[in-house]
Write a protein that holds these residues in place. Structure first.
Motif, PDB file in Angstrom:
ATOM      1  N   UNK A  17       0.814  -1.205   0.000  1.00  0.00           N
ATOM      2  CA  UNK A  17       0.000   0.000   0.000  1.00  0.00           C
ATOM      3  C   UNK A  17       0.852   1.261   0.000  1.00  0.00           C
ATOM      4  N   UNK A  18       0.441   2.229  -0.849  1.00  0.00           N
ATOM      5  CA  UNK A  18       1.124   3.521  -0.918  1.00  0.00           C
ATOM      6  C   UNK A  18       0.075   4.617  -1.091  1.00  0.00           C
ATOM      7  N   UNK A  19       0.245   5.704  -0.366  1.00  0.00           N
ATOM      8  CA  UNK A  19      -0.604   6.885  -0.514  1.00  0.00           C
ATOM      9  C   UNK A  19       0.299   8.056  -0.841  1.00  0.00           C
ATOM     10  N   UNK A  20       0.127   8.648  -2.031  1.00  0.00           N
ATOM     11  CA  UNK A  20       1.051   9.697  -2.460  1.00  0.00           C
ATOM     12  C   UNK A  20       0.400  10.597  -3.494  1.00  0.00           C
ATOM     13  N   UNK A  21       1.081  11.692  -3.814  1.00  0.00           N
ATOM     14  CA  UNK A  21       0.630  12.613  -4.855  1.00  0.00           C
ATOM     15  C   UNK A  21       1.516  12.416  -6.080  1.00  0.00           C
ATOM     16  N   UNK A  22       0.903  11.994  -7.154  1.00  0.00           N
ATOM     17  CA  UNK A  22       1.620  11.767  -8.407  1.00  0.00           C
ATOM     18  C   UNK A  22       1.638  13.068  -9.202  1.00  0.00           C
ATOM     19  N   UNK A  23       2.821  13.615  -9.404  1.00  0.00           N
ATOM     20  CA  UNK A  23       2.961  14.883 -10.137  1.00  0.00           C
ATOM     21  C   UNK A  23       3.691  14.701 -11.469  1.00  0.00           C
ATOM     22  N   UNK A  24       3.903  13.463 -11.874  1.00  0.00           N
ATOM     23  CA  UNK A  24       4.786  13.187 -13.013  1.00  0.00           C
ATOM     24  C   UNK A  24       4.198  13.603 -14.359  1.00  0.00           C
TER      25      UNK A  24
END
Length: 261
Positions: free
Chosen positions: A83-90
């Motif tokens: 599990x990962x919770x993040x903001x994808x800005x790519x």
């Protein structure tokens, strides 16, 4: 002499009686103390057992609240097997590609076809000319006063599609469809529709939907009889960061830290 003997006997009897009463009193006192002690010990053991049971009760992982601290990250730098919770800005990750190329699956299509057929039993569908108006819309959330897209752990990002005869609602967990009964207004960036729905939703079987631009670039407000959403055309997805709640193998709680409207 006889009188003295009688008095001595009576005195001895009274002495024995008093002694017996004292013994009985002490026995009763001892019994009461023993009973109270037993009750206290029993309650203490019960409390210990309950505490032990509470300690051994495990909370399912998916019910545990998520960490509300979000960090920007490139999915390539993360271990996506967990599990990962993040903001994808790519702007070029697989997450962005999935949203841009998203299409309803077979179950979505079957559900929407069912709704359209049910409504068409009573209301004849019409066809409209959408001209250059965008057909596919992706819902937005606000995070720290900025608009973002949310990819949930369970289900899909809420989306909407307008075609020549119906409006399709792809909610997070299930789709719906309604037939267009009237095109009230259409411009390059605005639309106003009257729709027909199933009687289970409203007695009149009538709803309305509008999409209008807001003061924010590439952000529109979709207003429907049963709710409203900030949306953006699917072609503009790359203008926004994506909050990704990645859960490949196990369901987790959805992120609830978005701004209140």
């Amino acid at each position: 002499m006889a009188t003295v003997c009688v008095r001595l006997k009576v005195s001895a009897f009274q002495s024995r009686t008093a002694h017996s009463r004292t013994v009985v009193h002490h026995l009763r006192k001892a019994i009461y103390i023993a009973l109270i002690f037993g009750i206290l010990v029993s309650c203490k053991q019960k409390t210990k057992t309950e505490k032990a049971e509470i300690k051994t009760t495990e909370i399912p992982a998916w019910k545990i609240d998520l960490d509300t601290i979000l960090e920007e990250n490139n999915p390539k730098n993360l271990e996506l097997s967990k599990h990962q919770l993040f903001i994808d800005t790519t702007r070029n990750s697989e997450t962005f590609k999935r949203l841009i190329n998203w299409k309803p699956n077979r179950m979505d299509n079957d559900a929407n076809l069912y709704h359209e057929k049910e409504i068409a039993k009573k209301h004849k569908p019409i066809k409209i000319d959408l001209k250059e108006f965008p057909r596919h819309w992706i819902s937005l959330k606000k995070l720290n006063n900025e608009f973002v897209i949310y990819e949930p752990c369970d289900g899909n990002t809420t989306a909407f599609e307008i075609n020549e005869s119906s409006v399709l609602f792809f909610y997070q967990l299930e789709p719906e469809a309604e037939l267009i009964s009237e095109l009230k207004k259409i411009t390059e960036n605005e639309i106003e529709l009257k729709l027909r729905t199933v009687p289970q939703k409203t007695e009149t079987e009538k709803t309305e939907l509008t999409i209008k631009p807001t003061e924010f670039e590439n952000v529109y407000l979709l207003t429907y009889s049963f709710g409203e959403w900030y949306v953006t055309p699917k072609e503009k997805v790359s203008e926004f960061d994506i909050v990704v709640n990645h859960c490949l193998t196990m369901k987790r709680m959805e992120f609830k830290g978005f701004d209140k409207k």
